[in-house]
Design an enzyme around this catalytic site. Structure first.
Site, mmCIF file in Angstrom:
data_model
loop_
_atom_site.group_PDB
_atom_site.id
_atom_site.type_symbol
_atom_site.label_atom_id
_atom_site.label_comp_id
_atom_site.label_asym_id
_atom_site.label_seq_id
_atom_site.Cartn_x
_atom_site.Cartn_y
_atom_site.Cartn_z
ATOM 1 N N CYS A 70 -15.558 -40.445 -21.114
ATOM 2 C CA CYS A 70 -15.927 -39.037 -21.247
ATOM 3 C C CYS A 70 -16.468 -38.811 -22.649
ATOM 4 O O CYS A 70 -15.871 -39.276 -23.620
ATOM 5 C CB CYS A 70 -14.692 -38.166 -21.005
ATOM 6 S SG CYS A 70 -15.028 -36.406 -21.148
ATOM 7 N N HIS A 117 -15.896 -35.814 -11.726
ATOM 8 C CA HIS A 117 -15.523 -35.808 -13.148
ATOM 9 C C HIS A 117 -16.042 -34.531 -13.826
ATOM 10 O O HIS A 117 -15.299 -33.856 -14.543
ATOM 11 C CB HIS A 117 -16.078 -37.068 -13.824
ATOM 12 C CG HIS A 117 -15.816 -37.141 -15.299
ATOM 13 N ND1 HIS A 117 -14.979 -38.080 -15.861
ATOM 14 C CD2 HIS A 117 -16.274 -36.384 -16.335
ATOM 15 C CE1 HIS A 117 -14.926 -37.885 -17.174
ATOM 16 N NE2 HIS A 117 -15.714 -36.868 -17.481
ATOM 17 N N GLU A 118 -17.322 -34.210 -13.585
ATOM 18 C CA GLU A 118 -17.905 -33.020 -14.240
ATOM 19 C C GLU A 118 -17.301 -31.739 -13.679
ATOM 20 O O GLU A 118 -17.086 -30.777 -14.413
ATOM 21 C CB GLU A 118 -19.432 -33.009 -14.080
ATOM 22 C CG GLU A 118 -20.161 -34.195 -14.713
ATOM 23 C CD GLU A 118 -19.732 -34.476 -16.143
ATOM 24 O OE1 GLU A 118 -19.434 -33.525 -16.882
ATOM 25 O OE2 GLU A 118 -19.672 -35.669 -16.524
ATOM 26 N N HIS A 120 -14.262 -30.765 -15.384
ATOM 27 C CA HIS A 120 -14.500 -30.072 -16.666
ATOM 28 C C HIS A 120 -14.595 -28.560 -16.492
ATOM 29 O O HIS A 120 -14.050 -27.811 -17.297
ATOM 30 C CB HIS A 120 -15.790 -30.572 -17.324
ATOM 31 C CG HIS A 120 -15.625 -31.828 -18.120
ATOM 32 N ND1 HIS A 120 -14.748 -31.923 -19.177
ATOM 33 C CD2 HIS A 120 -16.227 -33.040 -18.019
ATOM 34 C CE1 HIS A 120 -14.832 -33.145 -19.698
ATOM 35 N NE2 HIS A 120 -15.712 -33.843 -19.010
HETATM 36 ZN ZN LIG Z 1 -16.152 -35.849 -19.283
#
Ligand SMILES: [Zn+2]
Length: 200
Positions: free
Chosen positions: A113, A155-156, A159
């Site tokens: 990341c 993953h995004e 966020h």
């Molecule tokens: Zn990340």
């Protein structure tokens, strides 16, 4: 313009992003800057909280995953020709994304990341994801993804939900990483791109 990447320890990474509309001020520039920041850091995705904005926006471009050099036979074995072709062109802007389904087998992938420089860990996620989102022209899409494309979106998406991949590793591994993570939040790390350390 390349923007500084917010690193671990900044509370903005823990905020749940808010929806935006097409009149969001400076949206076009923001998207362009996020792509530039991501490419500059050799990332395959970046989410708005990582540049300090708690809004539901992230961009991805998985083309680097499609670069199979001749030496890397292992990768060629793992990825089908079809997946490589897909990853080559999987460049998207996700606005107000909502995951509507996750299914399939859990599989491990060694994730990194941009907000957690130089740390990588195997993370388990389900293989297939269906996501509803708006693109940069505020056209609505529903897309089902699997493999690495799904992985990047998951993953995004985390966020914009205020989550990080380090939340998904075992408590034991997290304990081993605690010192390194605290170093990052205190600015004791090296990154190959511009970062921003949170001042308490
Ligand atoms: Zn990340």
């Amino acid at each position: 313009m390349v923007l500084p990447v917010v690193v671990y320890g900044d509370p903005v990474l823990r905020k749940v992003g808010v929806d935006i509309d097409k009149n969001h001020e400076g949206l076009e520039t923001l998207i362009a800057n996020m792509f530039e920041t991501m490419y500059n850091a050799n990332g395959v995705g970046i989410a708005a909280p990582q540049i300090g904005k708690a809004i539901r926006l992230f961009v991805v471009d998985t083309a680097p995953f499609a670069e199979v050099d001749e030496e890397d036979e292992e990768k060629e074995e793992k990825l089908s020709k079809k997946e490589i072709e897909f990853l080559k062109n999987f460049k998207r802007v996700f606005i107000n994304a909502k995951i509507i389904e996750e299914k399939g087998e859990e599989w491990a992938f060694n994730e990194g990341c941009l907000s957690i420089p130089k740390i990588r860990e195997d993370v388990l996620r389900l293989s297939t994801v269906t996501v509803e989102y708006y693109d940069q022209h505020f056209k609505k899409h529903t897309e089902t993804l699997d493999g690495l494309a799904a992985r990047v979106v998951q993953h995004e998406y985390d966020h914009i939900e205020g989550k990080l991949f380090t939340d998904k590793i075992s408590p034991f591994k997290r304990k081993l990483l605690a010192g390194k993570l605290s170093d990052i939040s205190n600015g004791k790390f090296k990154a190959d791109y511009k970062t921003k350390i949170y001042k308490k």
